[in-house]
Design a protein around this motif. Sequence first.
Motif, PDB file in Angstrom:
ATOM      1  N   UNK A   3      37.360 -14.054  21.011  1.00 53.19           N
ATOM      2  CA  UNK A   3      36.242 -14.791  20.242  1.00 53.19           C
ATOM      3  C   UNK A   3      35.553 -14.073  19.270  1.00 53.19           C
ATOM      4  N   UNK A   4      34.548 -14.462  18.462  1.00 52.41           N
ATOM      5  CA  UNK A   4      33.825 -13.669  17.269  1.00 52.41           C
ATOM      6  C   UNK A   4      32.708 -13.048  17.593  1.00 52.41           C
ATOM      7  N   UNK A   5      32.491 -12.396  18.883  1.00 54.29           N
ATOM      8  CA  UNK A   5      31.282 -11.788  19.281  1.00 54.29           C
ATOM      9  C   UNK A   5      31.263 -10.443  18.809  1.00 54.29           C
ATOM     10  N   UNK A   6      30.042  -9.909  18.516  1.00 60.00           N
ATOM     11  CA  UNK A   6      29.819  -8.671  18.164  1.00 60.00           C
ATOM     12  C   UNK A   6      30.276  -7.558  18.862  1.00 60.00           C
ATOM     13  N   UNK A   7      30.464  -7.774  20.224  1.00 62.18           N
ATOM     14  CA  UNK A   7      30.664  -6.869  21.215  1.00 62.18           C
ATOM     15  C   UNK A   7      32.244  -6.252  20.839  1.00 62.18           C
ATOM     16  N   UNK A   8      32.899  -7.193  20.411  1.00 64.45           N
ATOM     17  CA  UNK A   8      34.288  -6.655  20.200  1.00 64.45           C
ATOM     18  C   UNK A   8      34.312  -5.567  19.011  1.00 64.45           C
ATOM     19  N   UNK A   9      33.954  -5.744  17.793  1.00 65.65           N
ATOM     20  CA  UNK A   9      33.933  -4.959  16.967  1.00 65.65           C
ATOM     21  C   UNK A   9      33.202  -3.577  17.288  1.00 65.65           C
ATOM     22  N   UNK A  10      32.305  -3.824  18.110  1.00 65.63           N
ATOM     23  CA  UNK A  10      31.683  -2.243  18.484  1.00 65.63           C
ATOM     24  C   UNK A  10      32.363  -1.608  19.340  1.00 65.63           C
ATOM     25  N   UNK A  11      33.086  -2.385  20.125  1.00 65.81           N
ATOM     26  CA  UNK A  11      34.173  -1.672  21.003  1.00 65.81           C
ATOM     27  C   UNK A  11      35.200  -1.051  20.240  1.00 65.81           C
ATOM     28  N   UNK A  12      35.631  -1.777  19.231  1.00 60.12           N
ATOM     29  CA  UNK A  12      36.946  -1.180  18.401  1.00 60.12           C
ATOM     30  C   UNK A  12      36.583   0.060  17.813  1.00 60.12           C
ATOM     31  N   UNK A  13      35.252   0.169  17.387  1.00 57.24           N
ATOM     32  CA  UNK A  13      34.652   1.203  16.655  1.00 57.24           C
ATOM     33  C   UNK A  13      33.969   2.110  17.224  1.00 57.24           C
ATOM     34  N   UNK A  14      34.159   1.872  18.492  1.00 57.61           N
ATOM     35  CA  UNK A  14      33.071   2.948  19.406  1.00 57.61           C
ATOM     36  C   UNK A  14      33.227   4.403  19.264  1.00 57.61           C
ATOM     37  N   UNK A  15      34.217   4.869  18.749  1.00 52.99           N
ATOM     38  CA  UNK A  15      34.725   6.387  18.535  1.00 52.99           C
ATOM     39  C   UNK A  15      34.726   6.670  17.077  1.00 52.99           C
ATOM     40  N   UNK A  16      34.349   5.604  16.131  1.00 50.93           N
ATOM     41  CA  UNK A  16      34.714   5.957  14.534  1.00 50.93           C
ATOM     42  C   UNK A  16      33.280   6.277  13.999  1.00 50.93           C
ATOM     43  N   UNK A  17      33.218   6.728  12.921  1.00 53.66           N
ATOM     44  CA  UNK A  17      31.956   6.952  11.905  1.00 53.66           C
ATOM     45  C   UNK A  17      32.427   7.205  10.703  1.00 53.66           C
ATOM     46  N   UNK A  18      31.319   7.154   9.776  1.00 55.61           N
ATOM     47  CA  UNK A  18      31.715   7.452   8.281  1.00 55.61           C
ATOM     48  C   UNK A  18      31.348   6.340   7.466  1.00 55.61           C
ATOM     49  N   UNK A  19      32.029   5.625   6.837  1.00 55.56           N
ATOM     50  CA  UNK A  19      31.650   4.581   5.748  1.00 55.56           C
ATOM     51  C   UNK A  19      32.439   3.386   6.214  1.00 55.56           C
TER      52      UNK A  19
END
Length: 537
Positions: free
Chosen positions: A305-321
């Motif tokens: 689905x399009x829930x925000x939790x998926x994006x936050x999980x995908x990028x949980x170890x990423x940072x920057x821009x």
Amino acid sequence: MLNAAQNLPEDPALLKAMIADLQAENAKLTAAVRAHDLVVQALRLRIAKLKKQAFGKSSEKIEREIEQLELALEDILVAAAQTVALTSDVNEDEEPAAPVSARGKARRPRVATDTPRERNELDPGSACPDCGGELRLVGEDVSEILEMITAKLKVIEVARPKKSCRCCEKMVQVPAPSRPIPGSMAGSSLLAYVLVSKFDDHLPLYRQNEILARMGADIPRSTLADWCGKAMRTLLPLIERIESSVLASDVIHADDTPIQVLDHTRRAKGLGKGVRQGRIWGYVCDQRPWNGPQPPGVVYRFAPNWKAEHVQNHLCNASGILQADAYKGYTKLYETGADGTPRFREAACFAHWRRDFHDIWKANKSQIAREALDRIGQLYDIEREIAGKPADVRRAVRQEHSKPKHEALRAWAEQQLTRIPVKGDLASAFRYGLGRWPAFSLFIEDGRVAIDNNAAERAVRPIGLGRRNWLFAGADTGAETLARAMTLIESAKMNGLDPQAYLADVLDRIHDHKINRIDELLPWKWTPMSAQQALAA
């Protein structure tokens, strides 16, 4: 007209010949006019397509319209080519007409330099056919014909003789070589063909079954599906390394696109047609525009689905821009953390904002929208000049040339917002940009940031192309397999590789490759194994 009639010959045979010539000339002119009409139609279709590509909204409706334009354009070009062929057949003694093209002068096919070549020399001999004198070479005319070698299947029999020692009776036999899929008769090149055909060329397995049957092998669709699943399992360590590399980048482009997924539980409950909408996200690392050190790559992730939790999980170890659209799921990623700094800084997309103004201008020819397009276009003019330059050079040019235009755009937009109706589409477009102005300003301060998010939009485009063929994924697991396969294939293409040749070589080597050296098989580090190396291994 009367004088022309008086000059006609009296001989009926000559009159008939003149009539035949006039009819041939008339047919030739009629065919030429028809060809020109077809070219005009083709040009109009192409212009409409380019306008939609440049300014159209990234929506399902626009994608379908572009697909229909592509099909219509192909049909017109085929018809135009047939007309030109007819024109050239009218008078075979004249030079053949040049091919008709919607893009103007026809372009010769581009053939790779490493394409195999075969020379057929038509030698007239050593003696003159008229006087018998000796011929000497003064030059040659060379033309090229592009042919295709039809794909073939072959069976490799691996024979391992068993031998026993006459002295001690010890049995000796060479160990069986490893296979891409243990216990399967699928070779690496066949597996690469099936994977690329399914996930890059978007050919469903039932069509591949028919194609392979014409080549002489009846491979059931269930077997092809089993091969795909097990091959992807074999390639999983490589895919995970690509994901780690891409998500470690300090600048990430992100975008998503819908995908239909079969859901039998919904059908059982009587909810619709048993299909629900999932999403596939694309995360791109592409530092080539500023000559960055990290290799290009893309990661695809599926979510039900399009829930925000998926994006936050995908990028949980990423940072920057993070350069993306205004999807609310990214909001938490921009929030300030315990150390007082956000995990991601937000970079917006001018191409997305520009589309809003274009839609308004196209609908009612608003001069305000036209001026907004012109002002944004001035920023793009500067970007074209600094493409491929180092980040510090890009920042310096932007500070000197882009920043004044950028600040003027903001002041002008704020001024226009006070003069137009607050509930109109134009006001909404201005509020979209002004409300995210820090994100629209980051590219001025950081030379690594692009002016738009086109890198991510290009990455998710193959998903839209695939939907024309497979329509929906059979299950969540099928969509996840699609995402992993496209991670490998599209990353290979971003690094200038032929995905089929790359996968064939990797599948042939990966089982015998040490896991602590798996990075050697990454698309940006891979080198094909030569025949001598293969024998040595």
